[in-house]
Design a protein around this motif. Structure first.
Motif, PDB file in Angstrom:
ATOM      1  N   GLU A 200       0.881  -1.476   0.187  1.00  0.00           N
ATOM      2  CA  GLU A 200       0.056   0.021   0.058  1.00  0.00           C
ATOM      3  C   GLU A 200       1.090   1.260   0.319  1.00  0.00           C
ATOM      4  N   ILE A 201       1.815   0.925   0.665  1.00  0.00           N
ATOM      5  CA  ILE A 201       2.666   2.681   0.712  1.00  0.00           C
ATOM      6  C   ILE A 201       3.029   2.782  -0.545  1.00  0.00           C
ATOM      7  N   TYR A 202       3.661   1.639  -0.927  1.00  0.00           N
ATOM      8  CA  TYR A 202       4.477   1.568  -2.945  1.00  0.00           C
ATOM      9  C   TYR A 202       3.719   2.327  -3.439  1.00  0.00           C
ATOM     10  N   ASP A 203       2.564   1.436  -4.078  1.00  0.00           N
ATOM     11  CA  ASP A 203       1.395   2.155  -4.943  1.00  0.00           C
ATOM     12  C   ASP A 203       1.110   3.676  -4.446  1.00  0.00           C
ATOM     13  N   ALA A 204       1.050   4.521  -3.195  1.00  0.00           N
ATOM     14  CA  ALA A 204       0.621   5.310  -2.759  1.00  0.00           C
ATOM     15  C   ALA A 204       2.364   6.185  -3.853  1.00  0.00           C
ATOM     16  N   LEU A 205       3.082   5.719  -3.330  1.00  0.00           N
ATOM     17  CA  LEU A 205       4.621   6.063  -3.905  1.00  0.00           C
ATOM     18  C   LEU A 205       4.463   5.962  -5.024  1.00  0.00           C
ATOM     19  N   VAL A 206       4.018   5.128  -5.888  1.00  0.00           N
ATOM     20  CA  VAL A 206       3.742   5.025  -7.668  1.00  0.00           C
ATOM     21  C   VAL A 206       2.581   6.096  -7.842  1.00  0.00           C
ATOM     22  N   ALA A 207       1.726   6.017  -7.193  1.00  0.00           N
ATOM     23  CA  ALA A 207       0.424   7.382  -7.897  1.00  0.00           C
ATOM     24  C   ALA A 207       0.972   8.870  -7.672  1.00  0.00           C
ATOM     25  N   GLY A 208       2.257   9.056  -6.668  1.00  0.00           N
ATOM     26  CA  GLY A 208       2.857  10.481  -6.409  1.00  0.00           C
ATOM     27  C   GLY A 208       1.673  10.906  -5.325  1.00  0.00           C
ATOM     28  N   ASN A 209       1.193   9.980  -4.355  1.00  0.00           N
ATOM     29  CA  ASN A 209       0.478  10.730  -3.615  1.00  0.00           C
ATOM     30  C   ASN A 209       1.510   9.765  -2.756  1.00  0.00           C
ATOM     31  N   GLU A 211       2.165  12.382   0.313  1.00  0.00           N
ATOM     32  CA  GLU A 211       1.249  12.381   2.048  1.00  0.00           C
ATOM     33  C   GLU A 211       0.768  11.305   2.648  1.00  0.00           C
ATOM     34  N   ALA A 212       0.053  10.122   1.284  1.00  0.00           N
ATOM     35  CA  ALA A 212      -0.868   9.198   2.114  1.00  0.00           C
ATOM     36  C   ALA A 212       0.773   8.672   1.981  1.00  0.00           C
ATOM     37  N   ALA A 213       1.403   8.658   1.584  1.00  0.00           N
ATOM     38  CA  ALA A 213       2.191   6.759   1.607  1.00  0.00           C
ATOM     39  C   ALA A 213       3.288   8.192   3.143  1.00  0.00           C
ATOM     40  N   GLY A 214       3.408   8.505   3.345  1.00  0.00           N
ATOM     41  CA  GLY A 214       3.855   9.179   4.784  1.00  0.00           C
ATOM     42  C   GLY A 214       2.772   8.761   5.678  1.00  0.00           C
ATOM     43  N   GLN A 215       1.768   9.012   5.657  1.00  0.00           N
ATOM     44  CA  GLN A 215       0.897   8.838   7.020  1.00  0.00           C
ATOM     45  C   GLN A 215       1.058   7.099   6.749  1.00  0.00           C
ATOM     46  N   LEU A 216       0.882   6.654   5.940  1.00  0.00           N
ATOM     47  CA  LEU A 216       0.610   4.683   5.805  1.00  0.00           C
ATOM     48  C   LEU A 216       1.982   4.618   6.652  1.00  0.00           C
ATOM     49  N   LEU A 217       3.024   4.895   6.427  1.00  0.00           N
ATOM     50  CA  LEU A 217       4.053   4.305   6.716  1.00  0.00           C
ATOM     51  C   LEU A 217       4.401   4.701   8.245  1.00  0.00           C
ATOM     52  N   LYS A 218       3.457   6.308   8.354  1.00  0.00           N
ATOM     53  CA  LYS A 218       3.634   6.152  10.492  1.00  0.00           C
ATOM     54  C   LYS A 218       2.990   5.304  10.564  1.00  0.00           C
ATOM     55  N   THR A 219       1.640   5.476  10.841  1.00  0.00           N
ATOM     56  CA  THR A 219       0.895   4.415  11.082  1.00  0.00           C
ATOM     57  C   THR A 219       1.464   3.033  11.459  1.00  0.00           C
ATOM     58  N   TYR A 220       1.720   2.338  10.194  1.00  0.00           N
ATOM     59  CA  TYR A 220       2.248   1.332   9.726  1.00  0.00           C
ATOM     60  C   TYR A 220       3.583   1.296  11.368  1.00  0.00           C
ATOM     61  N   LEU A 221       4.479   1.735  11.382  1.00  0.00           N
ATOM     62  CA  LEU A 221       5.509   1.842  12.405  1.00  0.00           C
ATOM     63  C   LEU A 221       5.481   2.058  13.880  1.00  0.00           C
ATOM     64  N   GLU A 222       4.375   2.773  13.679  1.00  0.00           N
ATOM     65  CA  GLU A 222       3.497   3.171  15.139  1.00  0.00           C
ATOM     66  C   GLU A 222       2.572   1.524  15.859  1.00  0.00           C
ATOM     67  N   ASP A 223       1.939   0.756  14.951  1.00  0.00           N
ATOM     68  CA  ASP A 223       1.268  -0.403  14.727  1.00  0.00           C
ATOM     69  C   ASP A 223       2.453  -1.771  15.732  1.00  0.00           C
ATOM     70  N   ALA A 224       3.900  -1.540  13.761  1.00  0.00           N
ATOM     71  CA  ALA A 224       5.025  -2.632  14.280  1.00  0.00           C
ATOM     72  C   ALA A 224       5.715  -2.477  15.741  1.00  0.00           C
ATOM     73  N   GLU A 225       5.398  -1.523  16.353  1.00  0.00           N
ATOM     74  CA  GLU A 225       6.068  -1.052  17.574  1.00  0.00           C
ATOM     75  C   GLU A 225       5.748  -1.396  18.651  1.00  0.00           C
ATOM     76  N   ALA A 226       3.878  -1.543  18.211  1.00  0.00           N
ATOM     77  CA  ALA A 226       2.984  -1.401  19.323  1.00  0.00           C
ATOM     78  C   ALA A 226       3.111  -3.016  19.906  1.00  0.00           C
ATOM     79  N   GLN A 227       3.043  -3.844  18.014  1.00  0.00           N
ATOM     80  CA  GLN A 227       3.147  -5.680  18.663  1.00  0.00           C
ATOM     81  C   GLN A 227       4.728  -6.178  18.938  1.00  0.00           C
ATOM     82  N   ILE A 228       4.886  -5.455  18.943  1.00  0.00           N
ATOM     83  CA  ILE A 228       6.234  -5.630  19.265  1.00  0.00           C
ATOM     84  C   ILE A 228       6.329  -5.754  20.512  1.00  0.00           C
ATOM     85  N   LEU A 229       6.373  -4.844  20.514  1.00  0.00           N
ATOM     86  CA  LEU A 229       6.725  -4.346  22.690  1.00  0.00           C
ATOM     87  C   LEU A 229       5.516  -5.249  23.687  1.00  0.00           C
TER      88      LEU A 229
END
Length: 232
Positions: A200-209, A211-229
Motif C-alpha cells: 500500500e505504501i509503494y502504491d501510494a508512492l507510485v501514484a505520486g501521493n 502525503e498518503a504514503a507518509g501517513q501509511l508508513l507512520k501508522t505502520y511503524l507505530e503499529d509494529a512497535e506496539a505489537q513487538i512491545l
C-alpha cells in the motif's frame, strides 16, 4: 615552517605508520571474522540469547583466540553481542527500550524519505525489488526471508533521502531490527499483514501521493512497535 623541518616531520610520520605494518594482516582477519559472525547473527544462525563459544569459533574458522576476541569487540560496538562477566559472549536480546529507540529513529528517517520523495525524479526500483523478493519468499513460506526482504524494503525507503551518510548511520539500525524480528516467535503472523501494508505504501508512492504514503508508513511503524512491545 622551513622545508627541512617539514621533511623531518614527514619522516617521523612515516616511521610511526611503518611501525604498525604488522597490525594490517591481523586487523584484516579480525574484520573478516567479525563480518562472518555478524552475517551469522543477522541470518539467524545464532539467535538472540545464544552463547558464542570462543573455542568452537576458533576451531571452525581456524583463527586465534585473540582474533575472535577482537572480533567480539567489534560486534559489541555494533550492539549485536554482549559480554557477561564470568559467562561469556551472547547474542543480544534487544530490550523494550532498544525497540522504542529503534522505532523513533525509523520514523524520523523513513518518514522523511517518503515525505520528501519527488515522483517526477525519484527512483523506486529498490523499493519494488524488495517487495518482489518479499512476495517470492512469502509464497514458499520462508518467514526469515520475508523478514529480510522487509528490512530491504524499509532500507530502500530510508534511502529516498538520497544521503550516503544516512544510509551508513542506518546500517546498525537494520542489524538491530533483525535481532528484534528473530525474537518474535511467530514470524508468519508478524510479517504477513505488514507485507500487504508495504504494498500500500509503494502504491501510494507510485501514484505520486507522498502525503498518503507518509501517513501509511507512520501508522505502520507505530503499529509494529506496539505489537513487538506487547510480545515482549
Amino acid at each position: 615552517m622551513d622545508l627541512t623541518s617539514s621533511n623531518a616531520l614527514r619522516g617521523d610520520a612515516h616511521s610511526r605508520l611503518a611501525a604498525h605494518r604488522g597490525l594490517l594482516e591481523r586487523t584484516s582477519r579480525t574484520t573478516r571474522v567479525a563480518g562472518i559472525l555478524r552475517d551469522a547473527i543477522i541470518d539467524g544462525t545464532f539467535r538472540p540469547g545464544a552463547r558464542l563459544s570462543e573455542p568452537d569459533i576458533c576451531a571452525a574458522l581456524d583463527v586465534s583466540r585473540n582474533t575472535v576476541r577482537e572480533a567480539f569487540q567489534i560486534l559489541i560496538e555494533d550492539r549485536l553481542v554482549a559480554h557477561e562477566l564470568n559467562r561469556g559472549v551472547f547474542v543480544r536480546v534487544p530490550t523494550a527500550e532498544d525497540i522504542t529507540e529503534l522505532y523513533i529513529c525509523r520514523r524520523v528517517v523513513e518518514c522523511a524519505g517518503v515525505n520528501g520523495f519527488d515522483p517526477a525524479t525519484g527512483d523506486l526500483s529498490r523499493v519494488a525489488e524488495a517487495l518482489d523478493l518479499a512476495d517470492e519468499r512469502y509464497a514458499v513460506e520462508d518467514w526469515t526471508g520475508v523478514g529480510t526482504a522487509d528490512i530491504h524494503f524499509h532500507s530502500a525507503l530510508a534511502s529516498l533521502n538520497n544521503s550516503n551518510r544516512i544510509d551508513e548511520l542506518m546500517r546498525s539500525v537494520w542489524n538491530e531490527a533483525r535481532l528484534v524480528f528473530h525474537v518474535m516467535d511467530d514470524a508468519h503472523r508478524f510479517h504477513g499483514p505488514y507485507l500487504t501494508r508495504n504494498h500500500e505504501i509503494y502504491d501510494a508512492l507510485v501514484a505520486g501521493n507522498t502525503e498518503a504514503a507518509g501517513q501509511l508508513l507512520k501508522t505502520y511503524l507505530e503499529d509494529a512497535e506496539a505489537q513487538i512491545l506487547e510480545a515482549y
